[in-house]
Design a protein around this motif. Sequence first.
Motif: not given
Length: 491
Positions: A267, A270-271, A273-274, A302, A305, A308, A320
């Motif tokens: 997580k 994933a937060l 990745l942007e 991924v 992500y 979510s 992304v």
Amino acid sequence: MVSKSEYLSRLVFQRRSNGAKDTLPKIQIDNFPGGSEIFELVVKFCYGCKVDLTASNIAPVHCAAHFLEMSDDLEQGNLISKTEAFLSFVLFSAWKDIFRIMKSCESVSLWAMKLQILQRCSDAIAWKACIDPKLFTLSEHDAISLNFLANDAENLKHKGIADNWWFEDVSCLRIDHFVEVIKSIKRKGVRSELVGSCVAYWTAKWISGPDNLPKHLTHHQLRVTTESLVRILPEEENSVSANFLLHLLKLGIMMRISSELLNGVEKRIALKLENCRVSDLLVKNYGNDDTVYDVGTVSRVVEAYASSMFKNPTPKLLVVGKLVDGYLAQVSRDGKLSVEQFRSLAEALPSDARYCHDNLYTAIDTYLKAHPRLAEEERTSVCTAMDYHKISQEGLKHATRNDRLPVNITTRLILLEQVKMARSMTSVESDYQRTRTQTIIRVNRCVENEWMTSRNEIKMMRKEVENMKMQLNELQICKMQIQRRAKGFLI
């Protein structure tokens, strides 16, 4: 010795009270802190001989004194008070000596924890790491306490040492001692990104990959080590890099740490990745049979992500999508990357993650170029995620001439270009309605019958498209001439 040790006194008098007749009783002491070498120092102290206390032996001697219960209640200036005074002095003196104390604690770990020697060492390290005022905000109480470290502070400032000057020494600690130090440093208010960098430094030194694992540790100990690293990570969002988190996730999967900790790391990545770059996602594999980079771990992140995003959509989904396509283009050159691995990552994001599929097409073309022996079915599978309606005119032009693409995909792309050409012809008010209709019928038949065209037929279709382009160009020129003449008549 009995006169200075409550423990020995108790053993001797218990033995006598039980009726033992031997004048020189033999007493077996199990689990003595520090072993026979430290016991010999204690004996010398009891008989008034000179005992050299050093940073390397003070911890086990102090533990031995407590084990034997050698307090001042029996004799003023007994071993406990002597070792306590020396220990306190060392903790507030030389930096290197603190680490020598912690190293000596390894042989008496339980006693060192019980007597809070590790805690005191960790706090001393934290204070010294916090000397630089840029590292944290001092409270009034902290500022007063720092007076004890004034000499060290001046020395460090004169040397112009950077914020991470303490990383190397701290990284030499074994994991349980390192964890205690990090906890103390956190309590002192050191910046979270500096704490995160220290954890990453320790990890890179000891367990940067399967080929760099401590040989003396069992799989269970390595798993505990990995879980400890995950638990002490600062909670702040930018405290650690996405690349380090990916390394830690890969290590966690390999060591089979708890699913709760694994999910937490997933997580966190994933937060991030942007705001990631492609280079942040490049985590190397080390096995001879593996791909160069760990694509499986990235796919896992991924997918987390994407999951979510269904709950909390974000406008940065396109960012992304571009990141994943860039990563695919990078790893697709790897000859060991399987079709399933490529396709799994390409399809991990929802369809609206890509406004244009040119980058995905580039990655697919790179993969096909690096894997020339793929069967037709496999090449088709690689292209599954690509929507050829979302390819730009320039990309479509390249794709229709790309012999690496599977025949059915090339056919669809050429027919799509024919449709576009036909529409362009009708838009300039030509009489090519018949051509447009024939093209659309051909496309429909292709889609309905899943028609596979031979390479020769594809070449003919390409030639037809080129002819249509020439006709369209002629029509546009003719239209412009007519418009100019019309303006001349009006004037």
